[in-house]
Design an enzyme around this catalytic site. Structure first.
Site, PDB file in Angstrom:
ATOM      1  N   HIS A   1      36.146  31.316  43.554  1.00 29.99           N
ATOM      2  CA  HIS A   1      34.876  32.189  43.914  1.00 29.99           C
ATOM      3  C   HIS A   1      33.787  31.296  43.399  1.00 29.99           C
ATOM      4  O   HIS A   1      32.561  31.697  43.749  1.00 29.99           O
ATOM      5  CB  HIS A   1      34.907  33.560  43.350  1.00 29.99           C
ATOM      6  CG  HIS A   1      34.983  33.666  42.057  1.00 29.99           C
ATOM      7  ND1 HIS A   1      36.169  34.004  40.901  1.00 29.99           N
ATOM      8  CD2 HIS A   1      33.789  33.854  41.247  1.00 29.99           C
ATOM      9  CE1 HIS A   1      35.508  34.024  39.814  1.00 29.99           C
ATOM     10  NE2 HIS A   1      34.274  33.866  39.634  1.00 29.99           N
TER      11      HIS A   1
ATOM     12  N   ASP B   1      42.604  32.250  43.464  1.00 31.03           N
ATOM     13  CA  ASP B   1      41.169  32.137  43.032  1.00 31.03           C
ATOM     14  C   ASP B   1      41.346  30.962  42.071  1.00 31.03           C
ATOM     15  O   ASP B   1      40.403  30.810  40.817  1.00 31.03           O
ATOM     16  CB  ASP B   1      40.925  33.461  42.198  1.00 31.03           C
ATOM     17  CG  ASP B   1      39.076  33.478  41.843  1.00 31.03           C
ATOM     18  OD1 ASP B   1      38.750  32.376  42.763  1.00 31.03           O
ATOM     19  OD2 ASP B   1      38.559  34.000  41.203  1.00 31.03           O
TER      20      ASP B   1
ATOM     21  N   SER C   1      33.209  32.337  34.627  1.00 28.90           N
ATOM     22  CA  SER C   1      34.371  31.980  35.474  1.00 28.90           C
ATOM     23  C   SER C   1      34.568  30.603  35.546  1.00 28.90           C
ATOM     24  O   SER C   1      33.814  29.684  35.753  1.00 28.90           O
ATOM     25  CB  SER C   1      33.878  32.485  36.899  1.00 28.90           C
ATOM     26  OG  SER C   1      34.271  33.885  37.214  1.00 28.90           O
TER      27      SER C   1
END
Length: 454
Positions: free
Chosen positions: A111, A141, A215
């Site tokens: 993402h 992911d 992230s």
């Protein structure tokens, strides 16, 4: 768990609209951005605890980690509002990445780099590089990117199976564009299932502070080994409130190796259906409170060939305890087809060991109708009273997810019978995408229906 989930929002940590996008205009190349965004307001806090009072020294692990974690910027080409000409480059969001080899391979979250036209990577020494996407897997992911560089500092993969609850860890990343940030905490839980639409349902939970921008960053142990890729937080506000989650390093490493060797993720399966013992319906009596209850063994699967039976309770795989479904799925997710696993099952009150060879799990997404399918077993076809077809595994759009079609058989597309996902791929590749698409379904009750998407 459902009540808990209804109160909290699971949010990915990174990339998109992290602090609000800004637009940088260029006439031509280069595309490197020197970022000078404002730092959010903060309140100084004095910390007077005695150094070393935690009985752990993080300095060496932090030193190794900060030079191996990079700032990843996701950029998209924008169009002029008055023509189709390129207007510039928009920064869609930022995140983090972890250098895993001295020649520039970097693992991050999908993402973080999704829909990027350009990816810029900034090292801890402020050197900038443009990166290429080597491969990505949205369902887990995890993404792999590369920069052209040599002799880089990098983090070695640790064995996430050896990580223990209560163990000290560091989260390293770029929250809120505050580069090279290190926070400390402990492993709060393992095999945490967030109920996300993901093939990784076995996250490492930590209370190290993790925020938007983290992230794709590193979760490391005090030895400086990479044991997780920070991915999500659970929060009512979208910022850190005490819970953060990382994809275990064993899963991330396997995905990276699959991308490099095969070009996509190789998913192995045991070939069973069931549920964790704690969620069994009334009427099924078992002698234990933990484990995975086998309610069905697929014909021709590795589990069937190894002698697994309905009613077996999986207690351990390769000496890894299986207490709930996320333990099982997390461990299987770190393996690939043809791996042979030692599975310990509880049968008739006694432990029994079985050597199970994993088989390949193949799926295909029919994006035109928002469904994912896999090959149907003879048992699936018999259940649905049909001789051919592929089985729906899940909806990939919100509308189709709400239809609950998992297990339904598709027997024909545009009136062309299909027997496996290779035939589905062929039919979809040869049809005109602008034409309506008709799909023939056979429901579990044997009822046949045809629907047309226009």
């Amino acid at each position: 768990m459902k009540k808990f989930a209804s109160l909290l929002i699971v949010s990915v940590l990174g990339g998109f609209l992290t602090l609000g996008s800004y637009l940088a205009f260029f006439e031509e190349e280069p595309l490197l951005i020197e970022e000078k965004g404002s730092i959010p307001a903060y309140t100084p806090v004095n910390f007077t605890a005695t150094p070393g009072s935690t009985m752990a020294d993080f300095r060496e692990a932090a030193r190794k980690s900060v030079n191996s974690v990079v700032h990843v910027k996701n950029m998209a080409i924008t169009k002029s509002p008055f023509s189709n000409a390129r207007a510039g480059i928009a920064l869609q969001g930022t995140g983090s990445g972890v250098i895993i080899s001295p020649d520039g391979y970097i693992v991050t979250n999908n993402h973080v780099i999704q829909n990027a036209s350009r990816i810029q990577v900034t090292l801890n020494n402020n050197e900038n590089y443009m990166a290429e996407i080597i491969g990505a897997d949205p369902t887990t992911d995890i993404a792999l990117i590369k920069i052209e560089a040599e002799e880089l500092d990098y983090l070695p993969f640790g064995n996430s199976n050896n990580a223990e609850i209560g163990e000290w860890v560091l989260a390293v990343g770029n929250p809120f564009n505050l580069t090279s940030t290190v926070t400390a905490g402990i492993i709060s839980a393992k095999s945490r299932d967030l109920g996300m639409d993901s093939n990784i349902s076995s996250f490492i939970q930590t209370d190290a502070a993790v925020n938007p921008g983290n992230s794709g960053g590193a979760l490391v142990n005090v030895q400086g080994e990479l044991i997780g890729i920070n991915t999500a937080i659970t929060s009512q506000t979208g910022t850190y409130v005490g819970y953060a989650f990382a994809v275990p390093s064993n899963n991330a490493r396997k995905i990276v190796e699959d991308i490099l060797e095969f070009g996509d993720v190789q998913q192995g399966i045991l070939g069973i259906r069931g549920d964790q013992v704690s969620r069994l319906p009334a009427g099924i009596e078992v002698s234990t409170t933990e484990g995975f209850y086998v309610s069905e063994v697929e014909q021709g699967s590795g589990a069937e060939k190894a002698g697994m039976r309905k009613g077996d309770i999986i207690k351990k795989i390769d000496n890894v305890e299986i207490r709930k479904f996320s333990d099982l799925k997390g461990y299987i997710g770190s393996k690939r087809p043809d791996d042979v696993l030692k599975v310990t099952v509880l049968r008739d009150g006694e432990d029994k060991e079985l050597n199970v060879r994993l088989t390949k799990y193949e799926t295909f997404q029919i994006k035109a109708i928002g469904l994912e399918v896999t090959n149907a077993t003879p048992e699936d076809l018999k259940k649905n009273n049909t001789e051919n077809g592929v089985k729906i595994t899940r909806g990939i759009t919100p509308q189709m997810q709400s239809e609950s079609l998992a297990g339904t058989i598709i027997t024909a597309i545009d009136n062309i019978p299909v027997n496996n996902i290779e035939e589905v791929k062929r039919v979809m590749s040869q049809r005109d995408p602008s034409d309506p698409i008709s799909v023939t379904f056979v429901a579990p009750n044997g009822e046949k229906q045809k629907y047309v998407w226009r």
